[in-house]
Design a protein around this motif. Structure first.
Motif, PDB file in Angstrom:
ATOM      1  N   VAL A 131       7.296   3.186 -44.462  1.00 44.27           N
ATOM      2  CA  VAL A 131       7.900   2.135 -45.518  1.00 44.27           C
ATOM      3  C   VAL A 131       8.900   2.823 -45.816  1.00 44.27           C
ATOM      4  O   VAL A 131       9.461   3.917 -46.390  1.00 44.27           O
ATOM      5  N   GLN A 158       1.529  -3.309 -42.842  1.00 41.22           N
ATOM      6  CA  GLN A 158       1.127  -4.478 -43.438  1.00 41.22           C
ATOM      7  C   GLN A 158      -0.222  -4.232 -44.048  1.00 41.22           C
ATOM      8  O   GLN A 158      -0.769  -4.610 -45.157  1.00 41.22           O
ATOM      9  N   VAL A 184       6.371  -7.730 -44.747  1.00 39.90           N
ATOM     10  CA  VAL A 184       6.947  -6.914 -44.252  1.00 39.90           C
ATOM     11  C   VAL A 184       8.034  -6.957 -43.024  1.00 39.90           C
ATOM     12  O   VAL A 184       7.634  -8.085 -42.473  1.00 39.90           O
TER      13      VAL A 184
END
Length: 186
Positions: A131, A158, A184
């Protein structure tokens, strides 16, 4: 209003006490009442009424409810009254989410600000591998999460975000846990 534990009782939202507007309204009503009582006492004691009251009585005698100006002023007063009534009935502290309390003591309540909850969940989401950035918006019933991934498969990111956010939302201890909505992208 108390936030009850995870038992059968509902946790109510926090409401603003609105002390300042109520005090100002009470002072205005008190001032008008004192003014009218003073004028009434002056008329009863044989003095003439105040000039503004005589002018107002003359204006009311010459203008009928069918006049456009009277209707516009009346409509404006009705609109102001409806807005004030709406503000009085609407909850004022929408930014605070009620939390579960560990015991059933009356008068005990806890709340968590939406921005603080969003920051906590954002920090949790940033710990997920892959991320790059996250935006979190917490509502009453939903948590909107928009994440940007940069080196892992989007489905894996995700799935990890869903798991981390489910645990994070549970640990917030909210009376009505919101449902996460995760998006995402690259």
């Amino acid at each position: 209003m108390t936030a009850r534990g995870s038992g059968p009782g509902p946790a109510h939202r926090f409401r603003s006490p609105r002390r300042v507007p109520a005090a100002l309204t009470a002072l205005v009503v008190l001032g008008v009442a004192v003014l009218f009582l003073y004028d009434l006492a002056a008329v009863r004691s044989g003095r003439p009424g105040m000039g503004w009251r005589r002018d107002l009585a003359d204006q009311l005698a010459t203008h009928t409810p069918a006049d456009l100006g009277v209707q516009l002023i009346g409509g404006g007063l009705v609109l102001v009254g409806l807005v004030l009534l709406l503000l009085a009935l609407a909850p004022g502290l929408r930014g605070i989410l009620p939390m579960r309390t560990p015991d059933q003591r009356a008068g005990v309540r806890a709340g968590l600000g939406r921005k603080a909850a969003a920051q906590i969940l954002r920090d949790r989401a940033m710990e997920v591998s892959g991320v790059r950035s996250v935006r979190v918006k917490v509502g009453r019933s939903r948590v909107g999460v928009r994440a940007t991934s940069h080196f892992r498969e989007l489905d894996d990111v995700q799935a990890d975000l869903d798991a981390v956010l489910a645990v994070g939302i549970e640990e917030l201890g909210l009376a009505r846990p919101p449902q996460p909505r995760v998006r995402v992208r690259r």
